[in-house]
Design a protein around this motif. Structure first.
Motif, PDB file in Angstrom:
ATOM      1  N   LYS A 326       0.864  -1.184   0.000  1.00  0.00           N
ATOM      2  CA  LYS A 326       0.000   0.000   0.000  1.00  0.00           C
ATOM      3  C   LYS A 326       0.895   1.227   0.000  1.00  0.00           C
ATOM      4  O   LYS A 326       2.061   1.170   0.430  1.00  0.00           O
ATOM      5  N   PHE A 327       0.343   2.346  -0.470  1.00  0.00           N
ATOM      6  CA  PHE A 327       1.042   3.607  -0.251  1.00  0.00           C
ATOM      7  C   PHE A 327       1.007   3.912   1.250  1.00  0.00           C
ATOM      8  O   PHE A 327      -0.040   3.766   1.902  1.00  0.00           O
ATOM      9  N   ARG A 328       2.143   4.318   1.797  1.00  0.00           N
ATOM     10  CA  ARG A 328       2.204   4.592   3.237  1.00  0.00           C
ATOM     11  C   ARG A 328       1.361   5.821   3.566  1.00  0.00           C
ATOM     12  O   ARG A 328       1.578   6.900   3.005  1.00  0.00           O
ATOM     13  N   SER A 329       0.419   5.653   4.481  1.00  0.00           N
ATOM     14  CA  SER A 329      -0.457   6.754   4.871  1.00  0.00           C
ATOM     15  C   SER A 329      -0.297   7.129   6.340  1.00  0.00           C
ATOM     16  O   SER A 329      -0.994   8.028   6.820  1.00  0.00           O
ATOM     17  N   MET A 330       0.597   6.449   7.052  1.00  0.00           N
ATOM     18  CA  MET A 330       0.801   6.716   8.478  1.00  0.00           C
ATOM     19  C   MET A 330       2.266   7.034   8.749  1.00  0.00           C
ATOM     20  O   MET A 330       3.124   6.906   7.859  1.00  0.00           O
ATOM     21  N   VAL A 331       2.548   7.415   9.991  1.00  0.00           N
ATOM     22  CA  VAL A 331       3.930   7.643  10.408  1.00  0.00           C
ATOM     23  C   VAL A 331       4.694   6.332  10.299  1.00  0.00           C
ATOM     24  O   VAL A 331       4.110   5.242  10.287  1.00  0.00           O
ATOM     25  N   PRO A 350     -11.685  -8.857  16.516  1.00  0.00           N
ATOM     26  CA  PRO A 350     -10.248  -8.651  16.300  1.00  0.00           C
ATOM     27  C   PRO A 350      -9.903  -7.465  15.397  1.00  0.00           C
ATOM     28  O   PRO A 350      -8.734  -7.171  15.197  1.00  0.00           O
ATOM     29  N   LEU A 351     -10.906  -6.785  14.837  1.00  0.00           N
ATOM     30  CA  LEU A 351     -10.634  -5.664  13.934  1.00  0.00           C
ATOM     31  C   LEU A 351     -10.177  -4.439  14.720  1.00  0.00           C
ATOM     32  O   LEU A 351     -10.502  -4.271  15.899  1.00  0.00           O
ATOM     33  N   PHE A 352      -9.419  -3.558  14.042  1.00  0.00           N
ATOM     34  CA  PHE A 352      -8.922  -2.335  14.677  1.00  0.00           C
ATOM     35  C   PHE A 352      -9.178  -1.156  13.755  1.00  0.00           C
ATOM     36  O   PHE A 352      -8.853  -1.192  12.565  1.00  0.00           O
ATOM     37  N   LYS A 353      -9.806  -0.093  14.314  1.00  0.00           N
ATOM     38  CA  LYS A 353     -10.104   1.100  13.522  1.00  0.00           C
ATOM     39  C   LYS A 353     -10.294   2.275  14.457  1.00  0.00           C
ATOM     40  O   LYS A 353     -10.994   2.188  15.466  1.00  0.00           O
ATOM     41  N   VAL A 354      -9.650   3.400  14.123  1.00  0.00           N
ATOM     42  CA  VAL A 354      -9.808   4.650  14.864  1.00  0.00           C
ATOM     43  C   VAL A 354     -10.155   5.737  13.851  1.00  0.00           C
ATOM     44  O   VAL A 354      -9.409   5.932  12.873  1.00  0.00           O
ATOM     45  N   SER A 355     -11.269   6.424  14.049  1.00  0.00           N
ATOM     46  CA  SER A 355     -11.730   7.407  13.062  1.00  0.00           C
ATOM     47  C   SER A 355     -10.709   8.515  12.841  1.00  0.00           C
ATOM     48  O   SER A 355     -10.338   8.834  11.713  1.00  0.00           O
ATOM     49  N   HIS A 356     -10.265   9.129  13.922  1.00  0.00           N
ATOM     50  CA  HIS A 356      -9.300  10.223  13.827  1.00  0.00           C
ATOM     51  C   HIS A 356      -7.954   9.718  14.336  1.00  0.00           C
ATOM     52  O   HIS A 356      -7.444  10.166  15.371  1.00  0.00           O
ATOM     53  N   ASP A 357      -7.391   8.786  13.607  1.00  0.00           N
ATOM     54  CA  ASP A 357      -6.145   8.127  13.998  1.00  0.00           C
ATOM     55  C   ASP A 357      -4.997   9.132  13.948  1.00  0.00           C
ATOM     56  O   ASP A 357      -4.695   9.686  12.880  1.00  0.00           O
ATOM     57  N   PRO A 358      -4.329   9.394  15.095  1.00  0.00           N
ATOM     58  CA  PRO A 358      -3.238  10.387  15.091  1.00  0.00           C
ATOM     59  C   PRO A 358      -2.012   9.924  14.320  1.00  0.00           C
ATOM     60  O   PRO A 358      -1.113  10.728  14.047  1.00  0.00           O
ATOM     61  N   ARG A 359      -1.952   8.656  13.946  1.00  0.00           N
ATOM     62  CA  ARG A 359      -0.802   8.152  13.191  1.00  0.00           C
ATOM     63  C   ARG A 359      -0.875   8.528  11.711  1.00  0.00           C
ATOM     64  O   ARG A 359       0.123   8.437  11.003  1.00  0.00           O
ATOM     65  N   ILE A 360      -2.055   8.929  11.231  1.00  0.00           N
ATOM     66  CA  ILE A 360      -2.232   9.221   9.805  1.00  0.00           C
ATOM     67  C   ILE A 360      -1.615  10.568   9.458  1.00  0.00           C
ATOM     68  O   ILE A 360      -1.831  11.569  10.155  1.00  0.00           O
ATOM     69  N   THR A 361      -0.856  10.606   8.387  1.00  0.00           N
ATOM     70  CA  THR A 361      -0.227  11.846   7.937  1.00  0.00           C
ATOM     71  C   THR A 361      -1.219  12.693   7.151  1.00  0.00           C
ATOM     72  O   THR A 361      -2.328  12.259   6.833  1.00  0.00           O
ATOM     73  N   LYS A 362      -0.818  13.911   6.811  1.00  0.00           N
ATOM     74  CA  LYS A 362      -1.699  14.789   6.037  1.00  0.00           C
ATOM     75  C   LYS A 362      -1.967  14.214   4.660  1.00  0.00           C
ATOM     76  O   LYS A 362      -3.112  14.185   4.193  1.00  0.00           O
ATOM     77  N   VAL A 363      -0.919  13.772   3.993  1.00  0.00           N
ATOM     78  CA  VAL A 363      -1.096  13.138   2.682  1.00  0.00           C
ATOM     79  C   VAL A 363      -1.887  11.838   2.842  1.00  0.00           C
ATOM     80  O   VAL A 363      -2.753  11.507   2.030  1.00  0.00           O
ATOM     81  N   GLY A 364      -1.604  11.126   3.929  1.00  0.00           N
ATOM     82  CA  GLY A 364      -2.282   9.857   4.172  1.00  0.00           C
ATOM     83  C   GLY A 364      -3.779   9.997   4.310  1.00  0.00           C
ATOM     84  O   GLY A 364      -4.541   9.136   3.853  1.00  0.00           O
TER      85      GLY A 364
END
Length: 552
Positions: A326-331, A350-364
């Motif tokens: 994948k294209f990298r979208s996180m730190v 077992p799924l993991f999801k955060v709506s406003h994930d702080p790891r996501i970059t601006k481009v991501g």
């Protein structure tokens, strides 16, 4: 008629009007305005007549195919299939009318008109559906009761709770209290079947779903007779799950209905066709998307000079692991931070999801919203690790948590897109993910793949169109939070107005220092989260929340 029912009826009327406008504009642009066929061969009057034939025929087929029947809302892939059949029927009616009247009509006109109307109607409905998700206050779900309190009623209650996109809201269950308690539905029980109509009026209910396995023949007939007599239609379950409705055929046995369930055994050529579509589709998509992929790679590198592509191990067909790209979208250290964010997880199972994930970059954030980050998976498709359509590729920890039934998803290749992605991607319930993946495996055929691909294209186009609205909503949320915080601060100062001025000044200074300290602590905690990971135990979530009750 209740207020909720009036809203649903009004919504269906608006859908009919919108569809008529789309049909009229689409066919008029093709047959009247574009002048593909010169006037010497076919006059404008004849073109208008053919347009009316196409509009009326398509609208009648849409009506016949239950596109406006209300709730539950049709799944996206099923709606696309029915619209395609209706548009195909409208195009065929134009060809038949032209042949019968000996009027000239070109094959290109039928093709362009049909494609234009199908695309416009599909995108319009997708836009309306997505707006309902972004602005939930604009959508009125149907309140229903489940008639029956046994095991099937419990599964049905779970199904309604897991799929809010179906626009059903459960008001409660009606039936035997003792059975409800044994089935774990005591909190849902609102009364016995003898008070069914009274309870439906009391709880402002628009419909009833009767469990087929909950009642014997005479009792079932009494319940349906009472519902029909009070002006309600009856939704009847089949007692089976994981089967596509197209496999059911209602037939008559001496005027008594019986249901025939067809086997799902697609011929071998369909599997060959699926792989051919994968190779051809991935090759064409890579060719067309290469400029976007180049710009994305440049933007990712410019933002933080980190790796452009993120590769991670995923479970594929037969549970074998492969490197998914994948294209990298996180730190760059996103995987290390995941453990510390366990308490922020919004998904169940077992799924993991955060709506406003702080790891996501601006481009991501941008490439995630537009699904551009998925484009490198086209190379996985060419290698044979993945398909264009299939279940979502599972993480190793997810694969280890799957039970034996859910492991059936490994009978097929994972896909870039799939039934869960187009029907319930924003759905937090693990049961929805499980149910749709197993449904895909159980009912696969090449037609289902094509419907999912069309739904994916519609979803991506609508998502791009709604990017400004989503940005506006995020800005509005931020401004609202700032206003609330300001009002809270003003209110606190007003409450202290009666105190001594010096004490107020000292206290305000102290509070200001406390707020600054709290902000510094929060920022330090965020930086610490980004720096290293710690292990946190995931929280447990109740599988079935209690339904809303209405007062008498």
């Amino acid at each position: 008629m209740s207020l909720g029912m009036r809203k649903i009826t009004f919504s269906a009327m608006l859908q009919r009007i919108a569809d008529l406008v789309v049909l009229a504009v689409g066919w008029s642009l093709t047959l009247v305005i574009s002048n593909i066929t010169i006037q010497e061969i076919r006059s404008d009057q004849r073109s208008i007549a053919l347009t009316l034939v196409a509009v009326v025929t398509t609208a009648l087929i849409l009506e016949r195919r239950d596109l406006y029947s209300g709730r539950p809302s049709l799944p996206r892939t099923e709606e696309i299939s029915r619209v395609f059949v209706a548009v195909l029927g409208g195009s065929a009616s134009v060809a038949v009318a032209a042949a019968f009247l000996d009027w000239h009509i070109g094959a290109w006109e039928l093709l362009i008109g049909g494609v234009t109307v199908f695309a416009a109607r599909t995108l319009l409905r997708g836009l309306i559906r997505s707006l309902g998700t972004e602005l939930p206050s604009t959508v009125s779900p149907s309140r229903v009761v489940i008639v029956g309190t046994g095991h099937e009623a419990k599964e049905l209650a779970q199904l309604i709770q897991d799929h809010p996109e179906a626009r059903f809201e459960l008001a409660g269950v009606v039936g035997n209290l003792g059975v409800a308690e044994r089935s774990g539905l005591a909190d849902y029980w609102i009364g016995p079947t003898g008070r069914l109509i009274e309870l439906m009026h009391q709880h402002s209910v628009q419909g009833a779903v009767v469990t087929a396995t909950g009642f014997r023949g005479e009792q079932f007939r009494n319940i349906t007779r009472e519902l029909f007599g009070s002006g309600y239609d009856v939704h009847l379950t089949t007692g089976v799950s994981r089967m596509w409705e197209g496999r059911f055929d209602v037939r008559s046995l001496s005027h008594e209905p019986i249901i025939v369930v067809g086997r799902n055994s697609p011929p071998s050529w369909q599997r060959l066709a699926k792989r051919s579509v994968d190779i051809l589709g991935a090759s064409v998509a890579l060719l067309l998307a290469s400029p976007v992929m180049a710009l994305t790679a440049l933007a990712i590198w410019v933002e933080d000079r980190g790796p452009i592509v993120y590769s991670a191990k995923r479970a594929g067909q037969r549970g074998e692991y492969f490197p998914m790209h994948k294209f990298r979208s996180m730190v760059t250290n996103a995987d290390e931070l995941k453990q510390q964010m366990a308490e922020m997880n919004e998904r169940t199972g077992p799924l993991f999801k955060v709506s406003h994930d702080p790891r996501i970059t601006k481009v991501g954030r941008l490439i995630r919203e537009t699904s551009i980050d998925e484009l490198p998976q086209l190379f996985n498709v060419l290698k044979g690790h993945m398909s264009l359509v299939g279940p979502r590729p599972a993480l190793p920890e997810e694969e280890r948590a799957f039970d034996e039934e859910l492991r059936e998803r490994f009978k097929v290749r994972p896909g870039i897109t799939g039934l869960w992605q187009v029907e319930a991607r924003s759905n937090a319930a693990f049961n929805a993910y499980r149910r749709l993946d197993l449904h895909y495996v159980e009912n696969w055929n090449i037609g289902l793949d094509l419907r999912i691909l069309l739904a994916t294209a519609e979803q991506v186009i609508v998502t791009v169109a709604l990017l400004p609205l989503r940005a506006l909503l995020r800005r509005g949320d931020a401004e609202t939070d700032a206003i609330v915080a300001n009002e809270t601060s003003v209110s606190s100062a007003a409450d202290m107005a009666a105190e001594d001025v010096d004490d107020v000044v000292i206290d305000l200074r102290r509070r200001n220092r406390d707020r600054l300290a709290a902000a510094e602590n929060a920022e330090a905690a965020r930086k610490e989260m980004v720096r290293r990971a710690t292990v946190t135990t995931p929280i447990e979530r109740p599988p079935l929340p209690r339904p809303p009750r209405q007062s008498n």
